[in-house]
Scaffold this active site. Structure first.
Site, short mmCIF file in Angstrom:
data_model
loop_
_atom_site.label_atom_id
_atom_site.label_comp_id
_atom_site.label_asym_id
_atom_site.label_seq_id
_atom_site.Cartn_x
_atom_site.Cartn_y
_atom_site.Cartn_z
N CYS A 82 41.32 84.02 2.25
CA CYS A 82 40.29 83.03 1.95
C CYS A 82 39.99 82.02 3.06
O CYS A 82 38.82 81.80 3.35
CB CYS A 82 40.57 82.33 0.62
SG CYS A 82 42.29 81.99 0.29
N ARG B 123 53.38 88.76 3.12
CA ARG B 123 54.06 87.68 2.41
C ARG B 123 55.53 88.04 2.36
O ARG B 123 55.88 89.14 1.96
CB ARG B 123 53.53 87.55 0.97
CG ARG B 123 52.07 87.18 0.92
CD ARG B 123 51.58 87.10 -0.52
NE ARG B 123 50.14 86.85 -0.51
CZ ARG B 123 49.39 86.80 -1.61
NH1 ARG B 123 49.95 86.98 -2.80
NH2 ARG B 123 48.10 86.58 -1.53
N GLN C 142 44.38 93.83 -0.22
CA GLN C 142 43.76 93.70 -1.53
C GLN C 142 42.30 94.08 -1.44
O GLN C 142 41.71 94.04 -0.37
CB GLN C 142 43.82 92.24 -1.99
CG GLN C 142 45.20 91.70 -2.18
CD GLN C 142 45.15 90.23 -2.57
OE1 GLN C 142 44.50 89.43 -1.92
NE2 GLN C 142 45.83 89.88 -3.65
N ASP D 57 40.02 92.29 -1.85
CA ASP D 57 39.82 90.85 -1.93
C ASP D 57 38.36 90.50 -1.67
O ASP D 57 37.71 91.14 -0.86
CB ASP D 57 40.71 90.21 -0.85
CG ASP D 57 40.92 88.73 -1.07
OD1 ASP D 57 40.59 88.24 -2.18
OD2 ASP D 57 41.40 88.06 -0.14
N HIS E 199 35.60 86.81 -1.75
CA HIS E 199 35.36 85.41 -2.09
C HIS E 199 33.88 85.20 -2.29
O HIS E 199 33.08 85.60 -1.46
CB HIS E 199 35.93 84.50 -1.00
CG HIS E 199 37.41 84.60 -0.92
ND1 HIS E 199 38.04 85.41 -0.03
CD2 HIS E 199 38.37 84.06 -1.70
CE1 HIS E 199 39.35 85.36 -0.24
NE2 HIS E 199 39.58 84.55 -1.24
N LYS F 214 43.06 80.30 -13.09
CA LYS F 214 42.76 81.71 -12.84
C LYS F 214 42.86 82.53 -14.11
O LYS F 214 43.51 82.13 -15.08
CB LYS F 214 43.72 82.27 -11.78
CG LYS F 214 45.18 82.13 -12.16
CD LYS F 214 46.10 82.75 -11.11
CE LYS F 214 47.54 82.71 -11.57
NZ LYS F 214 48.44 83.48 -10.73
N HIS G 239 37.76 83.22 -5.94
CA HIS G 239 38.62 84.26 -5.35
C HIS G 239 38.72 85.35 -6.40
O HIS G 239 38.96 85.06 -7.56
CB HIS G 239 40.04 83.75 -5.10
CG HIS G 239 40.13 82.49 -4.33
ND1 HIS G 239 40.79 82.43 -3.13
CD2 HIS G 239 39.67 81.23 -4.57
CE1 HIS G 239 40.75 81.18 -2.67
NE2 HIS G 239 40.08 80.43 -3.52
#
Length: 639
Positions: A332, A361, A379, A381, A383, A463, A509
RNA sequence: GCUGGCGUAGCUCAACGGCAGAGCAGCUGAUUUGUAAUCAGCAGGUUGUAGGUUCAAAUCCUAUCGCCAGCUCCA
């Protein structure tokens, strides 16, 4: 002695003496012996409960959901009794039921060994064989505290101190007693089919800072055959384990040189990329743009985003030329720089940036597992930068997209959780309240049932998490949708609104598959390694009957490859049965048998994974069938 | 990270103080085969790693790495 009226299931009712026992009412109603408890005006009670007023009774059968739960709870007690009789000085703490079984936590200096587990199990059978009566007694809380204090049960005393009620109940079986709300089975003889399944350490009250207790897990069933069925199910779950299938199907491997970081072999990479390709097609339809962002950023960025404060312990750092860098654990912040690379108008919004960037991570060594919890992953992912009044429309579309994805993979069982403001959070309370409300509203509008998970939100916003289950019924979070009012502020994002003034955008997100690694792990278990045609690493395997068909088979192979199918040719000098067996074990969706007949007629003889033989047909016809199957599965028009 | 268990051939497992072994996979050869395993031969190992105990260690002890189950954590 007065009379009371008891309503029974089925509209009947009986009149009994005040103080009659539930068991006696059951006997009078002609109920046979497989009831373990009853519901008195809706509240579960023992069979030994005395009826003091007019009421309605329902029976709880041993094989009903409630009955099994009571049985398991009683089995936990039986185990605790066995443990304390074998190992005096061991303290009891709590012993609840869980899905498929129960556990009990004990305070004991030495952990239980597997051999001790066997002994405990044997003692349990012994005690159950004595068919001890299980009796309930009620007393003031202070009296119970005295009893347990004298017994040296410090944990029970602590539990009692936290109980708000002034009256508590104790259950006795033989010379053993435990604090418990109940109800329980009438006697230990009811408990027959059980097995202790494991030992583990567990923190008192689930807090890492507390001392560690010794937990014993077990399972208990109404009948031996139900227990056997369950143990067989566990065995079958092992065969579905994605770690095992990953090895068997040559999808991925792990090596100590890179703990918790998968090596995807060619076939695993084919599936992995298949998932990404699928998402890219969806992105085209749903108005997303893919971006590529750096892997390593100056720590300044992580300070600014807040990740450093919250997650520095699980980030990887590197110092180069006296500058401190952090490997990205999220995409992000990177995306905010693309947003801010020029002046944005309200006409640009919403902007949807997708990123398959690799994230790192550091996960604590004890928590990693196969593909489901790794240290290096990517991911699907994205945004979404939008104006506040666009949140609702975006959420609606997102939930629609999510449903499409999960329908494609046939994940029908999913748990949705709305996670709200955690203890460590950024931003103001009313912004949080507004964001939480927006998420709840969108879920309600879409008619999606969800559970509230208070305090479990991200530090920057609430979330919605979507959880699915692995072969062993462990839940895993895959999809997530998070509202974020903080990041745009921290990175000073703005857009010019119709009024000519600058306003702050909102960031959503979202990831639908979540981590591709984890999704793939769960998917493998979900389909037991038999991927749908469109995702299978090898879609078609061509099998020759003898060497005589080699040339023709090679032609067929080339034709399939040229049309974009992942096809393999098995022209080895082996018997057809052997090749079929291998193709089947590799879970290849289609095997094409090619013998003299097919060569002569210019056809292929398809065999579906699972054994169904289809009519021989020309390759072109076969490929047409494949195309239709893929289009149907991915909800796309055939190419 | 914590508690416990487990690391033997590519895989599944045996040997449990006294010569490291089997099946499958692999390689070589024979066989030319029609819908879930053709036959024979060969090769494969510093028993996770490092120390220690012992005449002798895969086996016992210590440390370490990794894996598994659970706990805690999970942007």
């Amino acid at each position: 002695m007065g009379k009371v009226r008891v309503e029974l299931p089925g509209g009947k009712s009986v009149e009994v003496d005040r103080g009659a026992l539930v068991r006696e009412v059951a006997a009078r109603a002609g109920i046979d012996g497989d009831i373990v408890a009853a519901k008195l005006d809706g509240a579960a009670v023992d069979l030994s409960r005395a009826i003091e007023r007019d009421c309605a009774l329902e029976w709880i059968r041993l094989d009903s959901e409630d009955g099994i739960d009571i049985l398991r709870h009683s089995t936990a007690h039986l185990m605790a009794q066995a443990v304390q009789s074998l190992y005096p000085g061991t303290q009891v703490t709590i012993g609840p039921t869980i899905e498929h079984g129960f556990y009990y936590d004990f305070k004991r200096d030495k952990p239980f060994s597997p051999e001790e587990l066997e002994k405990i199990e044997a003692r349990m059978h012994e005690i159950a064989g004595k068919d001890l009566k299980v009796t309930r007694e009620e007393m003031p809380r202070s009296a119970a505290i005295d009893i347990f204090r004298r017994m040296g049960e410090d944990y029970k005393v602590e539990i009692l101190k936290d109980i708000p009620e002034e009256t508590v109940s104790l259950y006795r079986q033989g010379d053993w007693v435990d604090l418990c709300r109940g109800p329980h089975v009438p006697s230990t003889g009811v408990i027959k089919a059980f097995k202790l399944t494991g030992v583990a350490g567990a923190y008192w009250r689930g807090d890492e800072k507390n001392e560690m207790l010794q937990r014993i897990y077990g399972t208990s069933w109404p009948t031996e055959s139900a227990l056997k069925d369950y143990l067989k199910l566990l065995e079958e779950a092992k065969n579905r384990d994605h770690r095992r299938l990953g090895k068997e199907l040559d999808l991925f491997s792990f090596h100590p040189v890179a703990p918790a970081s998968p090596f995807f072999h060619p076939k695993g990479a084919a599936v992995y990329n298949g998932l990404i390709t699928y998402m890219r097609r969806l992105y085209a339809r749903y108005g997303y743009q893919e971006v590529i962002t750096p892997q390593i950023f100056d720590v300044e960025l992580w300070h600014r985003s807040g990740h450093y404060d919250h997650f520095r312990d699980s980030m990887y750092f590197s110092r180069i030329e006296d500058r401190e860098f952090g490997v990205k654990p999220m995409n992000c912040p990177g995306h905010t720089y693309i947003y801010a690379s020029k002046k944005r108008s309200y006409r640009d919004l919403p902007l949807r940036y997708a990123d398959f960037g690799r994230l790192h991570r550091y996960e604590k060594s004890g928590v990693t597992a196969g593909l489901t919890r790794v240290r290096s992953f990517s991911q699907d992912d994205a945004h979404i930068f939008c104006a506040p009044d666009q949140i609702e429309a975006e959420m609606t579309t997102l939930l629609k997209m999510l449903r499409e994805v999960y329908r494609t993979f046939e994940f029908n069982e999913m748990q949705v959780k709305l996670s709200t403001r955690p203890e460590k959070y950024l931003g103001s309370l009313d912004v949080w309240a507004h964001a939480e409300d927006a998420l709840a509203q969108s879920l309600k509008r879409e008619g999606i049932e969800y559970k509230l998970n208070p305090g479990d939100g991200a530090f920057y916003g609430p979330k919605i998490d979507f959880e699915v289950f692995d072969a062993l019924r462990r839940g895993w979070q895959l999809a997530t949708i998070q509202l974020d009012f903080q990041m745009p502020e921290r990175f000073g994002l703005m857009y010019v609104a119709p009024d000519g003034a600058e306003h702050r955008p909102v960031m959503i997100h979202r990831a639908l598959l979540g981590s591709i690694e984890r999704f793939m792990g769960i998917l493998i278990e979900h389909c037991a390694g038999a991927f749908p045609l469109w995702l299978a690493p090898v879609q078609v395997k061509i099998l020759t009957v003898t060497d005589a068909q080699k040339d023709y088979a090679r032609g067929v192979h080339e034709e399939l490859i040229a049309a974009g199918w992942r096809a393999e040719l098995d022209e080895r000098n082996e018997k057809l049965g052997y090749k079929i067996r291998e193709a089947q074990l590799e879970k290849v969706p289609y095997a094409l048998v090619i013998g003299d007949r097919e060569v002569k007629e210019s056809t292929v003889a398809p065999r579906r994974r699972g054994g169904e033989n289809l009519k021989a047909a020309p390759v072109k016809e076969f490929m047409e069938m494949l195309r239709t199957e893929v289009a149907q599965a991915t909800h796309e028009r055939p190419a």
